[in-house]
Design a protein around this motif. Structure first.
Motif, PDB file in Angstrom:
ATOM      1  N   PHE A  94       3.458 -10.161   8.100  1.00 16.47           N
ATOM      2  CA  PHE A  94       4.497  -9.314   8.687  1.00 16.47           C
ATOM      3  C   PHE A  94       4.294  -7.922   8.098  1.00 16.47           C
ATOM      4  O   PHE A  94       4.327  -7.757   6.875  1.00 16.47           O
ATOM      5  N   VAL A  95       4.086  -6.951   8.962  1.00 18.62           N
ATOM      6  CA  VAL A  95       3.689  -5.610   8.520  1.00 18.62           C
ATOM      7  C   VAL A  95       4.873  -4.658   8.646  1.00 18.62           C
ATOM      8  O   VAL A  95       5.515  -4.563   9.709  1.00 18.62           O
ATOM      9  N   TYR A  96       5.130  -3.930   7.564  1.00 20.42           N
ATOM     10  CA  TYR A  96       6.195  -2.930   7.510  1.00 20.42           C
ATOM     11  C   TYR A  96       5.530  -1.579   7.231  1.00 20.42           C
ATOM     12  O   TYR A  96       4.911  -1.382   6.187  1.00 20.42           O
ATOM     13  N   SER A 122       0.888  -1.168   0.000  1.00 18.44           N
ATOM     14  CA  SER A 122       0.000   0.000   0.000  1.00 18.44           C
ATOM     15  C   SER A 122       0.919   1.209   0.000  1.00 18.44           C
ATOM     16  O   SER A 122       1.456   1.607   1.040  1.00 18.44           O
ATOM     17  N   TYR A 123       1.115   1.785  -1.191  1.00 18.24           N
ATOM     18  CA  TYR A 123       2.186   2.755  -1.383  1.00 18.24           C
ATOM     19  C   TYR A 123       2.062   3.947  -0.430  1.00 18.24           C
ATOM     20  O   TYR A 123       1.007   4.544  -0.280  1.00 18.24           O
ATOM     21  N   GLY A 124       3.170   4.265   0.227  1.00 20.53           N
ATOM     22  CA  GLY A 124       3.207   5.395   1.145  1.00 20.53           C
ATOM     23  C   GLY A 124       2.617   5.115   2.503  1.00 20.53           C
ATOM     24  O   GLY A 124       2.574   6.006   3.356  1.00 20.53           O
ATOM     25  N   PHE A 125       2.180   3.869   2.710  1.00 20.32           N
ATOM     26  CA  PHE A 125       1.548   3.539   3.992  1.00 20.32           C
ATOM     27  C   PHE A 125       2.154   2.284   4.624  1.00 20.32           C
ATOM     28  O   PHE A 125       2.818   2.359   5.653  1.00 20.32           O
ATOM     29  N   ALA A 126       1.938   1.125   4.007  1.00 15.30           N
ATOM     30  CA  ALA A 126       2.382  -0.114   4.642  1.00 15.30           C
ATOM     31  C   ALA A 126       2.597  -1.201   3.599  1.00 15.30           C
ATOM     32  O   ALA A 126       2.044  -1.161   2.499  1.00 15.30           O
ATOM     33  N   ILE A 127       3.414  -2.184   3.984  1.00 14.10           N
ATOM     34  CA  ILE A 127       3.671  -3.368   3.167  1.00 14.10           C
ATOM     35  C   ILE A 127       3.456  -4.596   4.048  1.00 14.10           C
ATOM     36  O   ILE A 127       3.871  -4.615   5.207  1.00 14.10           O
ATOM     37  N   GLN A 128       2.815  -5.614   3.487  1.00 16.37           N
ATOM     38  CA  GLN A 128       2.632  -6.871   4.195  1.00 16.37           C
ATOM     39  C   GLN A 128       3.316  -7.999   3.424  1.00 16.37           C
ATOM     40  O   GLN A 128       3.206  -8.069   2.194  1.00 16.37           O
ATOM     41  N   ILE A 129       4.014  -8.852   4.160  1.00 12.70           N
ATOM     42  CA  ILE A 129       4.593 -10.071   3.579  1.00 12.70           C
ATOM     43  C   ILE A 129       3.923 -11.258   4.252  1.00 12.70           C
ATOM     44  O   ILE A 129       3.859 -11.345   5.481  1.00 12.70           O
ATOM     45  N   VAL A 130       3.433 -12.181   3.423  1.00 10.47           N
ATOM     46  CA  VAL A 130       2.755 -13.377   3.920  1.00 10.47           C
ATOM     47  C   VAL A 130       3.474 -14.602   3.376  1.00 10.47           C
ATOM     48  O   VAL A 130       3.783 -14.660   2.179  1.00 10.47           O
ATOM     49  N   PRO A 165       9.824 -14.017   7.034  1.00 15.93           N
ATOM     50  CA  PRO A 165       9.964 -12.581   6.737  1.00 15.93           C
ATOM     51  C   PRO A 165      10.545 -11.791   7.907  1.00 15.93           C
ATOM     52  O   PRO A 165      10.998 -10.661   7.718  1.00 15.93           O
ATOM     53  N   GLU A 166      10.558 -12.391   9.079  1.00 15.60           N
ATOM     54  CA  GLU A 166      11.093 -11.696  10.245  1.00 15.60           C
ATOM     55  C   GLU A 166      12.575 -11.379  10.074  1.00 15.60           C
ATOM     56  O   GLU A 166      13.117 -10.511  10.758  1.00 15.60           O
ATOM     57  N   ASP A 167      13.245 -12.087   9.147  1.00 18.90           N
ATOM     58  CA  ASP A 167      14.649 -11.806   8.880  1.00 18.90           C
ATOM     59  C   ASP A 167      14.831 -10.502   8.094  1.00 18.90           C
ATOM     60  O   ASP A 167      15.948 -10.008   7.954  1.00 18.90           O
ATOM     61  N   ILE A 168      13.731  -9.970   7.548  1.00 19.64           N
ATOM     62  CA  ILE A 168      13.781  -8.694   6.821  1.00 19.64           C
ATOM     63  C   ILE A 168      13.393  -7.569   7.773  1.00 19.64           C
ATOM     64  O   ILE A 168      12.276  -7.528   8.291  1.00 19.64           O
TER      65      ILE A 168
END
Length: 491
Positions: A402-404, A350-358, A439-442
């Motif tokens: 995993f939310v960034y 979600s550009y400019g807000f958040a990224i999720q990795i599943v 993804p926790e390694d990122i």
């Protein structure tokens, strides 16, 4: 024996028939030939050519409606700019001290025009970035009989009419909002530029709550999310609104009164899903990362939902989002989907807000549906209560996202790209038995993107997303931009 006169006449009559018949036949064939020739020229004439003129224009973000891309000028039909919009903001003196902080985030002194309408006088400092403040007219003459509401709804429903009576020049649109509504003004301009301001337009969006829409109407613009009324419609509304209000004393709010008057004027709602009422509670993450493919125009109920960036105060959280929007307002919160095939990760941006990795591969059709990280307006875990499709939050511990969250955004002049930095939201993630990289390694995700202010002059389409080669351990690099020919999200 000589024929009788009648026999001679009959003989002459029959002998002339072949001549007349031949003439008619030739006439018919001639007309048929001309008909075929005429329509052949229409059917097979070459298609008309259109010459596109390239123009160079220095413009602010709100003027990016006419833009240059690939040496071609894409110009929308209506050249609405921010200066053509007058805002009417409904506010309460009781909540003014808190709510005015939201107004300060998006108001641009010297660029935005309009007024705040209050029930009582309030104090402000000289240098505060706020609209002009006005007191609403007395509405005691109007009857209000709804036992569950507040008669301030009558005052608020007259905001557009009172803003019109201020007599501001060169106004094309009146935009209504609440004091806890924030607008992405560049995107508001982009939306309104699609419509002819000389016509009667009532533009906004319904609620996220199915129950709220049933209670009020699926044809009503919910006022907190904001709505726009074209100038000529506002003139007609102002002429009849007080009479209209007298006919609906039992209505609950200001927006259903406005809708009732629009119905009397025979003007339906033109829906634009970028206006957000946010009739939900809790975490907006699921809603925002699956934003529809349309410009983000407004956000409401900011005092009701959680701060969109965890750990930040609500006002600071919105300010943080708007800082990112400065670099590419047209793309803010737009969704992109890609996959790290080697690691078998699904990545939702979600550009400019958040990224999720599943972990695992989830289809784009599934990922583009909002995950229910929020409760409905009546605080029930009932997925049928929403006016749109949703998906449940996964119960599989291995597929907890995993939310960034966006940490910072800046423009790199050397690369001519916007660089966004997203950092992992630290929380307890459940143990996973799957034999794949976590993804926790990122720790950090770096997103590279070019500004795309003209994206809404083209057919709606999500940006494509690609995983770039990593140059640093613990960091994932992504590119986001226009999809290339034959580019498909391959599972």
């Amino acid at each position: 024996m000589a024929p009788s006169p009648s026999s001679a006449a009959q003989h002459r009559h029959h002998s002339s028939l072949p001549t007349v018949s031949s003439a008619v036949s030739w006439l018919f064939l001639s007309l048929l030939f001309l008909y075929v020739v005429y329509y052949s020229t229409i059917l097979f004439e070459p298609a008309p050519t259109f010459t596109t003129t390239t123009t160079t224009k220095t413009a602010t973000d709100c003027q990016d409606i006419s833009t240059i891309e690939s040496n071609t000028t894409r110009v929308l039909r209506f050249d609405t700019e921010l200066r053509h919009i007058a805002f009417g903001i409904a506010a309460s003196s009781r909540l003014w001290r808190i709510r005015k902080e939201y107004l300060k985030l998006w108001w641009r002194r010297g660029e935005t025009r309009g007024a705040v309408w209050l029930d009582k006088e309030v104090t402000t400092t000289e240098n505060e970035n706020l609209p002009d403040i006005h007191l609403s007219e007395d509405t005691s003459k109007f009857s209000y009989t709804n036992p569950n509401g507040d008669r301030s709804a009558i005052r608020i429903s007259r905001v557009v009419s009172e803003t019109l009576r201020l007599g501001m020049e060169d106004v094309r649109w009146f935009v209504m909002g609440d004091d806890d509504t924030i607008f992405i003004v560049e995107n508001l301009v982009r939306i309104l530029s699609k419509y002819d301001h000389n016509q009667f337009y009532y533009i906004g969006m319904t609620s996220e709550s199915h129950f709220q829409n049933m209670l009020f109407s699926y044809g009503m613009a919910f006022g907190g999310g904001g709505f726009a009324i074209s100038y000529p419609l506002a003139v007609e509304l102002e002429r009849m609104q007080d009479r209209c209000l007298q006919r609906y004393p039992g209505y609950y709010g200001s927006d259903d009164r406005m809708h009732a008057c629009m119905a009397e004027l025979n003007v339906p709602l033109t829906k634009e899903p970028g206006f957000h009422q946010n009739d939900v509670h809790g975490n907006l993450l699921g809603l925002l990362v699956a934003h529809p493919v349309t410009p983000l125009v407004s956000l409401h109920h900011l005092d009701v939902v959680d701060p969109i960036f965890p750990g930040m105060p609500r006002v600071q959280s919105i300010k943080h989002l708007l800082e990112s929007a400065k670099y590419d307002s047209a793309s803010i919160i737009q969704q992109s989907i890609c996959y790290d095939k080697k690691r078998e990760w699904s990545i939702l941006v979600s550009y400019g807000f958040a990224i999720q990795i599943v972990r695992g591969i989830l289809s784009p059709r599934e990922l583009e549906s909002p995950a229910r990280t929020f409760l409905n307006w009546h605080k029930r875990l009932d997925y049928t209560a929403y006016a749109f499709n949703t998906r449940p939050v996964t119960r599989n511990p291995c597929q907890k996202p995993f939310v960034y969250y966006m940490s910072s955004t800046e423009y790199d002049k050397t690369r001519e790209k916007i660089i966004g930095i997203y950092t992992l939201h630290r929380e307890r993630y459940p143990y996973c038995k799957w034999k794949m990289e976590s993804p926790e390694d990122i720790d950090t995700i770096v997103v590279l993107k070019k500004e795309d202010s003209s994206r809404w002059t083209k057919a709606p389409r999500k940006d494509c997303c690609r995983v770039l080669p990593a140059t640093k351990n613990g960091t994932l690099y992504l590119w986001i931009g226009n999809c290339q020919t034959n580019e498909v999200i391959e599972l």
